[in-house]
Scaffold this motif. Structure first.
Motif, PDB file in Angstrom:
ATOM      1  N   ASP A  57       0.856  -1.185   0.000  1.00  0.00           N
ATOM      2  CA  ASP A  57       0.000   0.000   0.000  1.00  0.00           C
ATOM      3  C   ASP A  57       0.896   1.241   0.000  1.00  0.00           C
ATOM      4  OD1 ASP A  57      -1.880   1.989   0.298  1.00  0.00           O
ATOM      5  OD2 ASP A  57      -2.969   1.008   1.921  1.00  0.00           O
ATOM      6  N   ALA A  58       0.968   1.891  -1.142  1.00  0.00           N
ATOM      7  CA  ALA A  58       1.864   3.042  -1.307  1.00  0.00           C
ATOM      8  C   ALA A  58       1.262   4.338  -0.792  1.00  0.00           C
ATOM      9  CB  ALA A  58       2.235   3.195  -2.786  1.00  0.00           C
ATOM     10  N   HIS A  59       0.110   4.250  -0.103  1.00  0.00           N
ATOM     11  CA  HIS A  59      -0.597   5.492   0.249  1.00  0.00           C
ATOM     12  C   HIS A  59      -1.323   5.336   1.583  1.00  0.00           C
ATOM     13  CE1 HIS A  59      -3.205   9.000  -1.501  1.00  0.00           C
ATOM     14  NE2 HIS A  59      -2.806   9.230  -0.252  1.00  0.00           N
ATOM     15  N   VAL A  60      -0.587   5.505   2.682  1.00  0.00           N
ATOM     16  CA  VAL A  60      -1.210   5.440   4.008  1.00  0.00           C
ATOM     17  C   VAL A  60      -0.792   6.637   4.849  1.00  0.00           C
ATOM     18  CG1 VAL A  60      -1.228   2.905   3.957  1.00  0.00           C
ATOM     19  CG2 VAL A  60       0.624   4.105   5.155  1.00  0.00           C
ATOM     20  N   THR A 306      -2.714   2.236 -12.796  1.00  0.00           N
ATOM     21  CA  THR A 306      -1.734   1.160 -12.647  1.00  0.00           C
ATOM     22  C   THR A 306      -1.640   0.599 -11.233  1.00  0.00           C
ATOM     23  OG1 THR A 306      -0.007   2.827 -12.333  1.00  0.00           O
ATOM     24  CG2 THR A 306      -0.308   1.967 -14.557  1.00  0.00           C
ATOM     25  N   THR A 307      -2.030   1.380 -10.213  1.00  0.00           N
ATOM     26  CA  THR A 307      -1.931   0.897  -8.833  1.00  0.00           C
ATOM     27  C   THR A 307      -3.202   1.226  -8.059  1.00  0.00           C
ATOM     28  OG1 THR A 307      -0.960   2.891  -7.826  1.00  0.00           O
ATOM     29  CG2 THR A 307       0.560   1.334  -8.873  1.00  0.00           C
ATOM     30  N   ARG A 357      -1.568  -7.342  -9.801  1.00  0.00           N
ATOM     31  CA  ARG A 357      -0.813  -6.249 -10.442  1.00  0.00           C
ATOM     32  C   ARG A 357      -1.004  -4.934  -9.694  1.00  0.00           C
ATOM     33  NH1 ARG A 357      -2.846  -8.829 -15.149  1.00  0.00           N
ATOM     34  NH2 ARG A 357      -4.492  -7.255 -15.380  1.00  0.00           N
ATOM     35  N   LEU A 358      -2.253  -4.590  -9.426  1.00  0.00           N
ATOM     36  CA  LEU A 358      -2.580  -3.280  -8.862  1.00  0.00           C
ATOM     37  C   LEU A 358      -2.032  -3.076  -7.457  1.00  0.00           C
ATOM     38  CD1 LEU A 358      -6.295  -3.293 -10.003  1.00  0.00           C
ATOM     39  CD2 LEU A 358      -4.613  -1.609 -10.772  1.00  0.00           C
ATOM     40  N   THR A 359      -2.018  -4.137  -6.662  1.00  0.00           N
ATOM     41  CA  THR A 359      -1.620  -4.005  -5.270  1.00  0.00           C
ATOM     42  C   THR A 359      -0.190  -4.443  -4.993  1.00  0.00           C
ATOM     43  OG1 THR A 359      -2.403  -6.228  -4.652  1.00  0.00           O
ATOM     44  CG2 THR A 359      -4.002  -4.426  -4.533  1.00  0.00           C
ATOM     45  N   ALA A 360       0.464  -5.034  -5.972  1.00  0.00           N
ATOM     46  CA  ALA A 360       1.788  -5.579  -5.681  1.00  0.00           C
ATOM     47  C   ALA A 360       2.780  -5.356  -6.819  1.00  0.00           C
ATOM     48  CB  ALA A 360       1.681  -7.068  -5.348  1.00  0.00           C
ATOM     49  N   SER A 361       2.644  -6.088  -7.928  1.00  0.00           N
ATOM     50  CA  SER A 361       3.712  -6.041  -8.940  1.00  0.00           C
ATOM     51  C   SER A 361       3.836  -4.656  -9.574  1.00  0.00           C
ATOM     52  CB  SER A 361       3.493  -7.107 -10.007  1.00  0.00           C
ATOM     53  OG  SER A 361       2.302  -6.897 -10.732  1.00  0.00           O
ATOM     54  N   ASN A 362       2.729  -4.009  -9.891  1.00  0.00           N
ATOM     55  CA  ASN A 362       2.813  -2.669 -10.487  1.00  0.00           C
ATOM     56  C   ASN A 362       3.348  -1.646  -9.501  1.00  0.00           C
ATOM     57  OD1 ASN A 362       1.856  -3.580 -12.921  1.00  0.00           O
ATOM     58  ND2 ASN A 362      -0.097  -2.494 -12.828  1.00  0.00           N
ATOM     59  N   VAL A 363       2.992  -1.794  -8.221  1.00  0.00           N
ATOM     60  CA  VAL A 363       3.514  -0.873  -7.201  1.00  0.00           C
ATOM     61  C   VAL A 363       5.027  -1.021  -7.113  1.00  0.00           C
ATOM     62  CG1 VAL A 363       3.326  -0.080  -4.819  1.00  0.00           C
ATOM     63  CG2 VAL A 363       1.354  -1.167  -5.913  1.00  0.00           C
ATOM     64  N   ALA A 364       5.482  -2.268  -7.093  1.00  0.00           N
ATOM     65  CA  ALA A 364       6.926  -2.519  -7.037  1.00  0.00           C
ATOM     66  C   ALA A 364       7.634  -1.951  -8.260  1.00  0.00           C
ATOM     67  CB  ALA A 364       7.191  -4.011  -6.907  1.00  0.00           C
TER      68      ALA A 364
END
Length: 446
Positions: A57-60, A306-307, A357-364
């Motif tokens: 989670d890139a947004h907390v 993408t995320t 993709r949305l929660t893991a690979s694309n964030v990475a």
């Protein structure tokens, strides 16, 4: 060295789903194959479970330091791992704000001491910290966060000239909250003239309207294009933004110049929900119309968005049970991120592969996270094991966030997070926290 053997799981990868065993040695995925055996490994029977890469989670907003009455890194990281979120990136609008290396170091030390999840911390941009932005450690910090709409402290940055200087100075990707302050102020003034402080919450999408999002997004995009820097626009909320960003969707996720995130409230709710949810649904940008929600889903499926993050932003109950003008904006949702997305999957709106993709690979990929985001041999073992056959009924007792309320209270999700593995440590078993092992600092491969 801890060993865990996940047997017979349905393993979700970004482009396919396979049934395999997963062997974890120490912190890493050692092997993914059929019929793995290991006499000393702890065995998890996953024949009825779906193995997802642990969500990033890139947004907390975990509120620490300075607002520990709302939340702490400890309480909110517990909520995260209970929901299968194994890593988080915390926003800079704390007290003091995270605007220099000293503040970043303080947060990193706090994360190491108390976070059950892996952690990282964005640095915030101000009109006066360009030199600090230039010196940021690119291997430790996910992004430079720009607030173009109102926020706490001195983090507001809506001057075009200063904005472009900040973009030029940034050695890493810029993330942006895009709302136009002048439009918001004018709309709120009109609403106060009509209603006083007790503005109906149904007016929130009209006060923080689609124009305020769209106009601000254009300013941010122009700054990125003129300086040739990468931009990730946070929490899209309108069909207009999705349509506009369609022109930037080509190319792989890592290399795109302009990309975007959607957040759980905007994917799960629409403006009509303000009638029942009132201030508990108040967040910025506002939740808008059902056609906007559907446009966000379409944007996900077309690769424009993408995320997915949460914008997890807990407040004490008294800050939400009040009139509109005094009601704090933001809501907690990190514990229910994956369950909410599984709900969209069960409705047929998105696929399991898309969730991965949305929660893991694309964030990475977008943030250059090292060794995480996909269930592949050699990566850190960050795994959420989810039952698609058991329900989760959200009660106050279930809520792990310090605020002890949720917009999802009383809702039944038609799936359940059963196990969570964080950097190889079995932290959640049968929906309960069983370990106080701490997560690791995220590393960025730049």
């Amino acid at each position: 060295m801890q060993k865990i053997l996940v047997k017979n799981a349905t393993v979700v990868m970004p482009s396919r789903i396979i049934r395999k065993d997963i062997l974890i040695e120490d912190k890493f995925i050692a092997k993914i194959d059929n019929d793995i055996s290991d006499s000393i490994a702890k065995v998890i029977d996953a024949h009825e479970l779906i193995a997802m890469p642990g969500a990033i989670d890139a947004h907390v907003h975990f509120r620490e330091p300075g607002m520990e009455h709302k939340a702490t890194i400890e309480t909110e990281s517990k909520a995260a791992v209970l929901g299968g979120v194994t890593s988080f990136m915390d926003m800079p609008n704390t007290n003091p704000p995270t605007i220099n290396n000293e503040a970043l170091l303080d947060k990193m030390q706090r994360g190491a001491k108390s976070s059950l999840a892996n952690y990282a911390f964005h640095i915030g941009a101000t009109p006066n910290n360009i030199e600090d932005i230039k010196k940021v450690d690119v291997k430790k910090v996910p992004s430079v966060k720009v607030y173009m709409g109102s926020t706490t402290g001195n983090l507001l940055l809506d001057n075009q000239s200063v904005l472009e200087k900040m973009f030029e100075a940034s050695p890493i990707i810029v993330t942006a909250h895009c709302e136009d302050n002048a439009i918001i102020a004018a709309k709120e003034k009109l609403a106060k003239e009509q209603y006083g402080d007790d503005i109906p919450f149904t007016c929130h999408p009209m006060i923080r309207n689609r124009d305020c999002c769209m106009e601000s997004a254009k300013v941010a995009i122009n700054a990125a294009l003129s300086t040739k820097k990468k931009l990730h626009i946070m929490h899209l909320s309108t069909r207009d933004e999705v349509n506009f960003l369609n022109m930037f969707k080509d190319g792989n996720v890592h290399d795109r110049q302009i990309s975007a995130e959607a957040c759980i409230p905007h994917l799960m709710f629409s403006a009509q929900d303000f009638v029942s949810k009132k201030g508990f649904l108040k967040c910025n940008p506002s939740v808008k119309q059902e056609f906007d929600r559907l446009a966000l889903i379409d944007g996900i499926n077309k690769g424009i968005i993408t995320t997915v993050g949460t914008d997890h932003a807990p407040h004490e109950l008294s800050a939400k049970e009040t009139v509109y003008t005094k009601c704090a904006s933001g809501l907690p949702s990190v514990q229910f991120m994956l369950l909410a997305l599984f709900e969209l999957y069960k409705r047929g709106e998105i696929s399991l592969e898309a969730i991965a993709r949305l929660t893991a690979s694309n964030v990475a990929k977008r943030f250059d996270v090292k060794g995480r985001g996909e269930l592949v041999e050699g990566n850190y073992a960050d795994i959420a094991l989810i039952s698609p056959n058991h329900n989760t009924f959200v009660t106050k007792d279930l809520i792990a966030s310090k605020c002890k309320w949720s917009v999802f209270e009383g809702h039944t999700f038609h799936s359940q997070v059963v196990h969570t593995i964080v950097s190889g440590s079995h932290v959640v078993e049968d929906g309960k926290i069983i370990s106080d092992d701490k997560g690791l600092a995220l590393e960025f491969d730049r």
